[in-house]
Design a protein around this motif. Structure first.
Motif, mmCIF file in Angstrom:
data_model
loop_
_atom_site.group_PDB
_atom_site.id
_atom_site.type_symbol
_atom_site.label_atom_id
_atom_site.label_comp_id
_atom_site.label_asym_id
_atom_site.label_seq_id
_atom_site.Cartn_x
_atom_site.Cartn_y
_atom_site.Cartn_z
ATOM 1 N N MET A 185 22.581 50.756 4.634
ATOM 2 C CA MET A 185 22.807 49.765 3.595
ATOM 3 C C MET A 185 24.024 50.158 2.776
ATOM 4 S SD MET A 185 22.469 48.776 0.163
ATOM 5 C CE MET A 185 21.234 49.759 -0.687
ATOM 6 N N GLU A 190 11.692 52.731 11.192
ATOM 7 C CA GLU A 190 13.028 52.151 11.326
ATOM 8 C C GLU A 190 14.080 52.955 10.581
ATOM 9 O OE1 GLU A 190 12.086 48.270 9.814
ATOM 10 O OE2 GLU A 190 12.707 48.780 7.780
ATOM 11 N N TYR A 191 15.303 52.744 11.029
ATOM 12 C CA TYR A 191 16.491 53.275 10.351
ATOM 13 C C TYR A 191 17.266 52.108 9.762
ATOM 14 C CZ TYR A 191 21.360 54.538 9.811
ATOM 15 O OH TYR A 191 22.624 54.686 9.316
ATOM 16 N N ARG A 192 17.774 52.309 8.514
ATOM 17 C CA ARG A 192 18.571 51.273 7.856
ATOM 18 C C ARG A 192 19.867 51.886 7.314
ATOM 19 N NH1 ARG A 192 15.128 46.752 4.838
ATOM 20 N NH2 ARG A 192 13.316 46.654 6.228
ATOM 21 N N ASN A 235 14.011 45.771 -2.475
ATOM 22 C CA ASN A 235 14.204 47.172 -2.101
ATOM 23 C C ASN A 235 14.478 48.047 -3.322
ATOM 24 O OD1 ASN A 235 17.219 47.130 -2.548
ATOM 25 N ND2 ASN A 235 17.093 45.658 -0.861
ATOM 26 N N HIS A 238 21.751 55.717 3.993
ATOM 27 C CA HIS A 238 21.070 55.843 5.278
ATOM 28 C C HIS A 238 19.590 56.119 4.983
ATOM 29 C CE1 HIS A 238 25.040 56.186 7.196
ATOM 30 N NE2 HIS A 238 25.343 56.950 6.140
ATOM 31 N N ASN A 285 16.981 38.998 5.382
ATOM 32 C CA ASN A 285 17.156 39.667 6.673
ATOM 33 C C ASN A 285 16.806 38.743 7.824
ATOM 34 O OD1 ASN A 285 17.711 42.123 5.299
ATOM 35 N ND2 ASN A 285 15.514 42.531 5.142
ATOM 36 N N TYR A 326 15.867 39.188 12.099
ATOM 37 C CA TYR A 326 15.514 40.183 13.106
ATOM 38 C C TYR A 326 15.381 39.527 14.476
ATOM 39 C CZ TYR A 326 13.964 43.192 9.217
ATOM 40 O OH TYR A 326 13.890 43.936 8.079
ATOM 41 N N ILE A 349 19.734 47.221 10.717
ATOM 42 C CA ILE A 349 18.400 47.796 10.887
ATOM 43 C C ILE A 349 18.104 47.944 12.370
ATOM 44 C CG2 ILE A 349 15.930 47.510 10.382
ATOM 45 C CD1 ILE A 349 16.870 45.473 8.172
ATOM 46 N N GLN A 372 23.267 45.173 5.231
ATOM 47 C CA GLN A 372 22.575 46.254 5.922
ATOM 48 C C GLN A 372 22.380 45.933 7.396
ATOM 49 O OE1 GLN A 372 18.640 47.034 4.380
ATOM 50 N NE2 GLN A 372 18.017 44.886 4.439
#
Length: 360
Positions: free
Chosen positions: A193, A189-191, A81, A222, A112, A114, A170, A168
């Motif tokens: 962190m 998507e919204y993250r 990232n 955000h 991550n 999910y 998600i 984070q």
């Protein structure tokens, strides 16, 4: 912008419209990438009772990932990232420092996990939609690049980098683009962190030259991202197969011609049926046509035998008139020995007063 407001906004953006479709879970290897906006909350720097606030403009966020789907809605991935925000304000001890500027870069690696809600059957405009949630942990570096505040006499500047544990949360949705390419999805998507507080070193300039301060800085981000994901093992959608045309009905090979009581002359309806038989005889390439006469059980047996033959001859003559060669036709009469509807002697039964035409 508070965390709760950002989470609510991203959740609303992610909610799809319900429909009747159902998507397949990701199975096997996939890759993904996304880009969007990043809001870095005001960083409060603290040291020995002193504090400073670093405020940034909304910047850029980008991620790239390689992952694996387990075919049951669960996915795991490794993510790289990057985030960038430009500093627009630096204040301390209740006063705002002039001439603030600089950049804050963040980059790191996260693992991550999910869960895809693939079995909800959500669809929008013909595209399948799969909401998902996730969480991750890893290591992120915060790079303060010429973050500064100064006036005519001097100021402070930070060229400092520090790596810390990062985490984070998600929430997002994937829109299946299988019509374009099987396995391709558009993601939004919204993250949220955050990291443990990185250390930031400020060095004095001008009249403050020689001074040096190390602060601990909060770090909450955000991000709203739009991206693409490609799953390698997604089967192509089954082709739409046009239904096979219904086979044409086989031409009839048996026809029944009925007569009035004690009559051997043809009615208009009888002539229509004989015409159909003649047409079908040519269609099926008939080589022999059997014409069998019958009578009901009224009257003497010898009389009905002759009557059944006359009826068969009348039908054969009409077939010849319709173009059938006479040598293709065989004639026979059965009197009342083979009734279509069994009756007692002396009963007038219309269905027994008939001629059967059989195409061979």
């Amino acid at each position: 912008m508070s965390f709760k407001k950002a989470l609510l906004a991203a959740t609303v953006l992610s909610l799809p419209v319900a429909a009747q479709a159902q998507t397949m879970p990701v199975t096997g290897l996939y890759v993904g990438a996304g880009v969007g906006a990043n809001y870095n909350q005001d960083r409060v720097q603290r040291l020995a009772g002193e504090s400073a606030v670093v405020r940034s403009d909304v910047g850029v966020a980008a991620v790239g990932a390689v992952g694996w789907g387990f075919g049951n809605g669960i996915r795991a991935e490794v993510e790289a990232n990057f985030r960038w925000n430009a500093v627009n304000r630096l204040s301390g001890s209740g006063s705002r420092a002039p001439n603030a500027g600089g950049n804050i870069y963040q980059y790191g690696v996260m693992g991550n996990a999910y869960y895809d809600f693939y079995n909800l059957g959500l669809n929008l405009g013909g595209f399948n939609i799969t909401p998902y949630v996730g969480a991750g942990a890893g290591y992120v570096w915060s790079d303060f690049n010429r973050v500064r505040a100064s006036d005519a006499t001097g100021g402070i500047v930070a060229n400092s980098r520090d790596g810390r544990f990062a985490y984070q949360a998600i929430v997002g949705a994937a829109v299946g683009m299988d019509a374009l390419l099987p396995g391709l999805s558009l993601t939004t998507e919204y993250r949220f962190m955050g990291t443990l507080e990185p250390s930031v070193t400020f060095v004095g300039t001008g009249d403050l030259a020689g001074q040096r301060s190390v602060f601990k800085a909060e770090n909450y981000n955000h991000s709203v991202l739009v991206g693409l994901r490609y799953a390698f093992n997604t089967p192509a959608p089954a082709p739409v197969v046009a239904p096979a045309p219904a086979p044409a009905p086989a031409p009839a090979r048996t026809f029944l011609v009925f007569f009035d009581w004690d009559r051997a002359d043809l009615t208009d309806r009888a002539r229509q049926i004989i015409a159909e038989a003649a047409t079908n005889a040519r269609t099926v390439s008939s080589t022999r046509i059997e014409v069998s006469g019958h009578a009901d059980r009224t009257g003497a047996a010898a009389y009905n035998q002759r009557l059944s033959v006359r009826r068969a001859e009348a039908v054969a003559a009409e077939l010849v008139r319709r173009g059938i060669n006479r040598n293709e036709i065989t004639i026979q009469g059965f009197g009342f020995d083979r009734p279509l509807v069994p009756t007692a002697q002396g009963v007038r039964e219309p269905q027994n007063r008939r001629v059967e035409i059989v195409l061979r």
